[in-house]
Design a protein around this motif. Structure first.
Motif, PDB file in Angstrom:
ATOM      1  N   THR A   1       0.942  -1.356  -0.069  1.00  0.00           N
ATOM      2  CA  THR A   1       0.023   0.007  -0.300  1.00  0.00           C
ATOM      3  C   THR A   1       1.026   1.254   0.125  1.00  0.00           C
ATOM      4  OG1 THR A   1      -1.648  -1.184   1.163  1.00  0.00           O
ATOM      5  CG2 THR A   1      -1.751   1.315   1.233  1.00  0.00           C
ATOM      6  N   PHE A   2       0.630   2.181  -1.075  1.00  0.00           N
ATOM      7  CA  PHE A   2       1.426   3.413  -1.205  1.00  0.00           C
ATOM      8  C   PHE A   2       0.789   4.505  -0.312  1.00  0.00           C
ATOM      9  CE2 PHE A   2       3.043   0.615  -4.464  1.00  0.00           C
ATOM     10  CZ  PHE A   2       4.350   0.701  -4.378  1.00  0.00           C
ATOM     11  N   LEU A   3       1.361   5.400   0.234  1.00  0.00           N
ATOM     12  CA  LEU A   3       1.178   6.780   0.754  1.00  0.00           C
ATOM     13  C   LEU A   3       1.113   7.665  -0.408  1.00  0.00           C
ATOM     14  CD1 LEU A   3      -0.178   8.429   2.897  1.00  0.00           C
ATOM     15  CD2 LEU A   3       2.423   8.651   3.713  1.00  0.00           C
ATOM     16  N   PRO A   4      -0.027   8.223  -0.892  1.00  0.00           N
ATOM     17  CA  PRO A   4       0.024   9.128  -2.012  1.00  0.00           C
ATOM     18  C   PRO A   4       0.387  10.228  -1.666  1.00  0.00           C
ATOM     19  CG  PRO A   4      -2.296   8.077  -1.669  1.00  0.00           C
ATOM     20  CD  PRO A   4      -1.409   7.682  -0.513  1.00  0.00           C
ATOM     21  N   CYS A   5       1.188  11.190  -2.816  1.00  0.00           N
ATOM     22  CA  CYS A   5       2.070  12.406  -2.480  1.00  0.00           C
ATOM     23  C   CYS A   5       1.207  13.277  -1.747  1.00  0.00           C
ATOM     24  CB  CYS A   5       2.562  12.794  -3.935  1.00  0.00           C
ATOM     25  SG  CYS A   5       3.455  11.658  -4.776  1.00  0.00           S
ATOM     26  N   ALA A   6      -0.032  13.464  -2.428  1.00  0.00           N
ATOM     27  CA  ALA A   6      -0.876  14.480  -1.767  1.00  0.00           C
ATOM     28  C   ALA A   6      -1.686  13.969  -0.695  1.00  0.00           C
ATOM     29  CB  ALA A   6      -1.886  15.113  -3.081  1.00  0.00           C
ATOM     30  N   GLY A   7      -1.395  12.943   0.064  1.00  0.00           N
ATOM     31  CA  GLY A   7      -2.249  12.446   1.100  1.00  0.00           C
ATOM     32  C   GLY A   7      -3.458  11.869   0.729  1.00  0.00           C
ATOM     33  N   THR A   8      -4.283  11.477   1.757  1.00  0.00           N
ATOM     34  CA  THR A   8      -5.615  10.776   1.398  1.00  0.00           C
ATOM     35  C   THR A   8      -6.846  11.325   2.025  1.00  0.00           C
ATOM     36  OG1 THR A   8      -5.621   9.408   3.540  1.00  0.00           O
ATOM     37  CG2 THR A   8      -4.354   8.581   1.706  1.00  0.00           C
ATOM     38  N   GLY A   9      -6.476  12.804   2.210  1.00  0.00           N
ATOM     39  CA  GLY A   9      -7.586  13.528   2.893  1.00  0.00           C
ATOM     40  C   GLY A   9      -7.913  13.150   4.363  1.00  0.00           C
TER      41      GLY A   9
ATOM     42  N   PRO B   1       2.495 -19.441  -0.172  1.00  0.00           N
ATOM     43  CA  PRO B   1       3.559 -19.094   0.747  1.00  0.00           C
ATOM     44  C   PRO B   1       5.008 -19.646   0.055  1.00  0.00           C
ATOM     45  CG  PRO B   1       2.496 -20.823   1.889  1.00  0.00           C
ATOM     46  CD  PRO B   1       1.546 -20.240   0.617  1.00  0.00           C
ATOM     47  N   SER B   2       6.243 -19.025   0.010  1.00  0.00           N
ATOM     48  CA  SER B   2       7.237 -19.310  -0.448  1.00  0.00           C
ATOM     49  C   SER B   2       8.219 -19.723   0.996  1.00  0.00           C
ATOM     50  CB  SER B   2       8.022 -18.069  -1.030  1.00  0.00           C
ATOM     51  OG  SER B   2       7.511 -17.936  -2.209  1.00  0.00           O
ATOM     52  N   ALA B   3       8.539 -20.837   1.206  1.00  0.00           N
ATOM     53  CA  ALA B   3       9.607 -21.407   2.064  1.00  0.00           C
ATOM     54  C   ALA B   3      10.767 -20.614   1.999  1.00  0.00           C
ATOM     55  CB  ALA B   3       9.453 -23.042   1.973  1.00  0.00           C
ATOM     56  N   PRO B   4      11.460 -20.236   2.758  1.00  0.00           N
ATOM     57  CA  PRO B   4      11.105 -20.497   4.274  1.00  0.00           C
ATOM     58  C   PRO B   4      10.488 -19.490   5.063  1.00  0.00           C
ATOM     59  CG  PRO B   4      13.239 -19.545   4.006  1.00  0.00           C
ATOM     60  CD  PRO B   4      12.852 -19.714   2.473  1.00  0.00           C
ATOM     61  N   ALA B   5       9.782 -18.731   4.289  1.00  0.00           N
ATOM     62  CA  ALA B   5       8.871 -17.607   4.981  1.00  0.00           C
ATOM     63  C   ALA B   5       7.481 -17.993   4.586  1.00  0.00           C
ATOM     64  CB  ALA B   5       9.243 -16.183   4.455  1.00  0.00           C
ATOM     65  N   VAL B   6       6.578 -18.136   5.778  1.00  0.00           N
ATOM     66  CA  VAL B   6       5.403 -18.478   5.793  1.00  0.00           C
ATOM     67  C   VAL B   6       4.598 -17.529   6.701  1.00  0.00           C
ATOM     68  CG1 VAL B   6       3.595 -20.262   6.135  1.00  0.00           C
ATOM     69  CG2 VAL B   6       5.671 -20.795   5.296  1.00  0.00           C
ATOM     70  N   THR B   7       3.527 -16.892   5.925  1.00  0.00           N
ATOM     71  CA  THR B   7       2.724 -15.894   6.803  1.00  0.00           C
ATOM     72  C   THR B   7       1.257 -16.155   6.655  1.00  0.00           C
ATOM     73  OG1 THR B   7       2.564 -14.273   4.914  1.00  0.00           O
ATOM     74  CG2 THR B   7       4.500 -14.163   6.146  1.00  0.00           C
ATOM     75  N   GLY B   8       0.678 -15.810   7.679  1.00  0.00           N
ATOM     76  CA  GLY B   8      -0.976 -15.843   7.436  1.00  0.00           C
ATOM     77  C   GLY B   8      -1.572 -14.451   6.699  1.00  0.00           C
ATOM     78  N   THR B   9      -2.416 -13.881   7.572  1.00  0.00           N
ATOM     79  CA  THR B   9      -3.235 -12.545   6.771  1.00  0.00           C
ATOM     80  C   THR B   9      -2.034 -11.382   6.929  1.00  0.00           C
ATOM     81  OG1 THR B   9      -5.334 -13.491   7.499  1.00  0.00           O
ATOM     82  CG2 THR B   9      -5.132 -11.129   7.080  1.00  0.00           C
ATOM     83  N   VAL B  10      -2.066 -10.635   5.897  1.00  0.00           N
ATOM     84  CA  VAL B  10      -1.421  -9.350   5.661  1.00  0.00           C
ATOM     85  C   VAL B  10      -2.263  -8.364   5.681  1.00  0.00           C
ATOM     86  CG1 VAL B  10       0.395  -8.108   4.715  1.00  0.00           C
ATOM     87  CG2 VAL B  10       0.587 -10.492   4.904  1.00  0.00           C
ATOM     88  N   THR B  11      -2.158  -7.193   6.479  1.00  0.00           N
ATOM     89  CA  THR B  11      -3.070  -5.934   6.199  1.00  0.00           C
ATOM     90  C   THR B  11      -2.061  -4.860   6.215  1.00  0.00           C
ATOM     91  OG1 THR B  11      -4.723  -7.115   7.500  1.00  0.00           O
ATOM     92  CG2 THR B  11      -4.797  -4.785   7.180  1.00  0.00           C
ATOM     93  N   THR B  12      -2.068  -3.897   5.259  1.00  0.00           N
ATOM     94  CA  THR B  12      -1.081  -2.496   5.194  1.00  0.00           C
ATOM     95  C   THR B  12      -2.121  -1.799   4.896  1.00  0.00           C
ATOM     96  OG1 THR B  12      -0.897  -2.992   2.791  1.00  0.00           O
ATOM     97  CG2 THR B  12       0.638  -4.026   4.224  1.00  0.00           C
ATOM     98  N   THR B  13      -1.464  -0.492   5.684  1.00  0.00           N
ATOM     99  CA  THR B  13      -2.754   0.746   5.457  1.00  0.00           C
ATOM    100  C   THR B  13      -1.804   2.025   5.163  1.00  0.00           C
ATOM    101  OG1 THR B  13      -2.358   1.491   7.726  1.00  0.00           O
ATOM    102  CG2 THR B  13      -4.103  -0.329   7.187  1.00  0.00           C
ATOM    103  N   ALA B  14      -2.270   2.957   4.913  1.00  0.00           N
ATOM    104  CA  ALA B  14      -1.595   4.375   4.709  1.00  0.00           C
ATOM    105  C   ALA B  14      -2.667   5.351   4.709  1.00  0.00           C
ATOM    106  CB  ALA B  14      -0.915   4.516   3.283  1.00  0.00           C
ATOM    107  N   GLN B  15      -2.270   6.335   5.447  1.00  0.00           N
ATOM    108  CA  GLN B  15      -3.384   7.800   5.271  1.00  0.00           C
ATOM    109  C   GLN B  15      -2.279   8.899   5.577  1.00  0.00           C
ATOM    110  OE1 GLN B  15      -5.643   8.150   9.103  1.00  0.00           O
ATOM    111  NE2 GLN B  15      -4.399   6.507  10.092  1.00  0.00           N
ATOM    112  N   GLY B  16      -2.749  10.014   5.081  1.00  0.00           N
ATOM    113  CA  GLY B  16      -2.267  11.246   5.303  1.00  0.00           C
ATOM    114  C   GLY B  16      -3.033  12.349   4.968  1.00  0.00           C
ATOM    115  N   THR B  17      -2.306  13.640   5.419  1.00  0.00           N
ATOM    116  CA  THR B  17      -3.276  14.933   5.110  1.00  0.00           C
ATOM    117  C   THR B  17      -2.159  16.058   4.893  1.00  0.00           C
ATOM    118  OG1 THR B  17      -4.809  14.401   6.712  1.00  0.00           O
ATOM    119  CG2 THR B  17      -4.595  16.850   5.729  1.00  0.00           C
ATOM    120  N   VAL B  18      -2.136  16.767   3.725  1.00  0.00           N
ATOM    121  CA  VAL B  18      -1.072  17.829   3.358  1.00  0.00           C
ATOM    122  C   VAL B  18      -1.931  19.207   3.546  1.00  0.00           C
ATOM    123  CG1 VAL B  18       0.014  18.844   1.440  1.00  0.00           C
ATOM    124  CG2 VAL B  18      -0.251  16.349   1.541  1.00  0.00           C
ATOM    125  N   GLY B  19      -1.115  20.038   4.379  1.00  0.00           N
ATOM    126  CA  GLY B  19      -1.842  21.034   4.640  1.00  0.00           C
ATOM    127  C   GLY B  19      -0.909  22.249   4.540  1.00  0.00           C
TER     128      GLY B  19
END
Length: 427
Positions: free
Chosen positions: A267-275, A288-306
């Motif tokens: 997930t990318f943080l946009p240049c002008a933010g997300t409001g 999954p690619s051994a030797p790294a196994v993961t379960g659920t992945v959640t990524t977030t981004a938020q931002g405000t430009v003022g």
């Protein structure tokens, strides 16, 4: 074999419905009108930002990604010309044999020539087979370029092409044109779907060379509602008071400098933010690619430009981590970074980062380690917990970073694994 647009004033009525649809499935917020316009209103226009990206293929069902963006590249908040980002993979195979590709390679470039500034993205896919050969192509290439010169935005798709394309057994050898072809008993395919838009100080163009919509139950067993996009290129330019920057992803595995897996669910943080809105990706690693196994992945981004205050935050949360067949396990790995500029003063906060249930070779570890805590693991290598890299205007957290230095039966020597990555910056 190409289509070029030389004026931003051309009629957009026919393409806006398509553009709105493509915006929902592929366009990053940095090139969307809302964020760019908001940034322009809240602060003075100070910098031209190159943005956009490209990837080879993506399959989604019911708005959930079923096969991620292959060989993805992104120009994220780039203000300097002359930058090139490249990525490639040898082959892609989708679940349920919905499609397969050969070599995929993508590039994103920021270009300056005289007074002309251009963001140019390309995606090339070879050896494509869709739905058991209903659609085949030797080569498929998407090119999207957005330029600014003398205050005018222009767009080009020159270089986009199909080679060796067959649909329903019929060869299609004409230059790329936007058209929809029925797929009996399956649905439809749209060729060369592209659209551009200018909103205030922000402009962008999206190109998808192939869009397949599964509308009927079919003998291939691909679920109704599935959408496949192949050869995607998005270019954008915008002027913003920020810009912000950053990204978050779940995990990556590298061996001798070559990417073996990931980064996952970026997930990318946009240049002008997300409001102030939170944007996110979430999913489980179905392959999954051994030797790294993961379960659920959640990524977030938020931002405000003022005008006076600009802030951004990215997070990566990964559940049920297992590195090296149980040598390193954790119920939760979370990287969380925040950055703020208030009246010119920048502050950084990484206190939201944490580990849950971490064990190294069976020994429990702290869930809140000091920054850059290094654990020497006998017979394996070095594990860094809560690895923090800071600069005057950026911060990066790699919550787990394993470097394999010793020969062992589980992970090849030279492997580099990161789980839980988050970065934020203010330019």
């Amino acid at each position: 074999m190409s289509v070029a647009t030389t004026s931003s004033r051309r009629s957009r009525i026919a393409v806006m419905a398509t553009f709105t649809l493509l915006l929902a499935v592929g366009m990053p917020a940095a090139a969307a009108s809302g964020a760019g316009a908001s940034g322009a209103r809240e602060g003075p226009v100070t910098k031209l930002v190159y943005s956009g990206g490209a990837w080879g293929s993506m399959m989604q069902q019911d708005r959930a990604v079923d096969s991620g963006r292959s060989a993805r590249v992104t120009l994220s908040c780039t203000t300097v010309a002359g930058k090139t980002v490249h990525n490639e993979v040898g082959a892609v195979h989708a679940p349920r044999q919905a499609f397969a590709t050969g070599h995929v390679w993508d590039t994103a470039r920021s270009i300056a020539a005289g007074g002309r500034r251009t963001a140019k993205e390309t995606s090339t896919v070879q050896g494509l087979s869709v739905l058991g050969g209903v659609i085949r192509a030797d080569t498929m290439k998407a090119v999207s370029a957005t330029s600014l010169e003398h205050g005018e935005y222009t767009f080009s798709t020159a270089g986009s092409k199909f080679a060796g394309l067959t649909i329903n057994g019929r060869k299609i050898d004409q230059a790329p044109t936007t058209r929809t072809i029925p797929l009996p008993g399956i649905g439809k395919v749209t060729l060369f779907a592209h659209a551009d838009s200018v909103h205030g100080a922000t402009a962008g163009q999206v190109v998808n060379m192939l869009v397949v919509d599964v509308l009927h139950r079919n003998s291939q067993g691909v679920p109704v509602g599935t959408r496949l996009l192949v050869a995607h290129a998005l270019s954008g330019l915008g002027q913003t008071a920020g810009p912000l920057g950053g990204r978050a992803w779940g995990s990556s595995v590298e061996l001798a400098g070559a990417v073996e897996s990931g980064p996952s669910f970026i997930t990318f943080l946009p240049c002008a933010g997300t409001g102030g809105r939170v944007i996110s990706q979430s999913g489980a690693d179905g392959h999954p690619s051994a030797p790294a196994v993961t379960g659920t992945v959640t990524t977030t981004a938020q931002g405000t430009v003022g005008r006076l205050v600009t802030s951004g935050e990215t997070t990566s949360e990964v559940q049920n981590v297992d590195l090296g067949a149980g040598q390193i396990t954790a119920g939760l790995v979370k990287a969380d970074v925040k950055i703020e500029r208030n009246n010119g003063r920048i502050t950084i906060d990484t206190s939201g980062s944490r580990l849950g249930g971490l064990a190294v070779q069976g020994r429990s570890q702290s869930g809140s380690p000091d920054p850059n805590t290094v654990i020497d693991i006998p017979g394996l290598g070095k594990l860094t917990l809560f690895e923090v890299t800071r600069g005057a205007n950026f911060v990066i957290v790699r919550e787990l970073h394993l470097r394999v230095l010793h020969d062992n039966p589980d992970i090849p020597v030279g492997t580099d694994i990161t789980v839980g990555y988050a970065k934020a910056s203010i330019h």
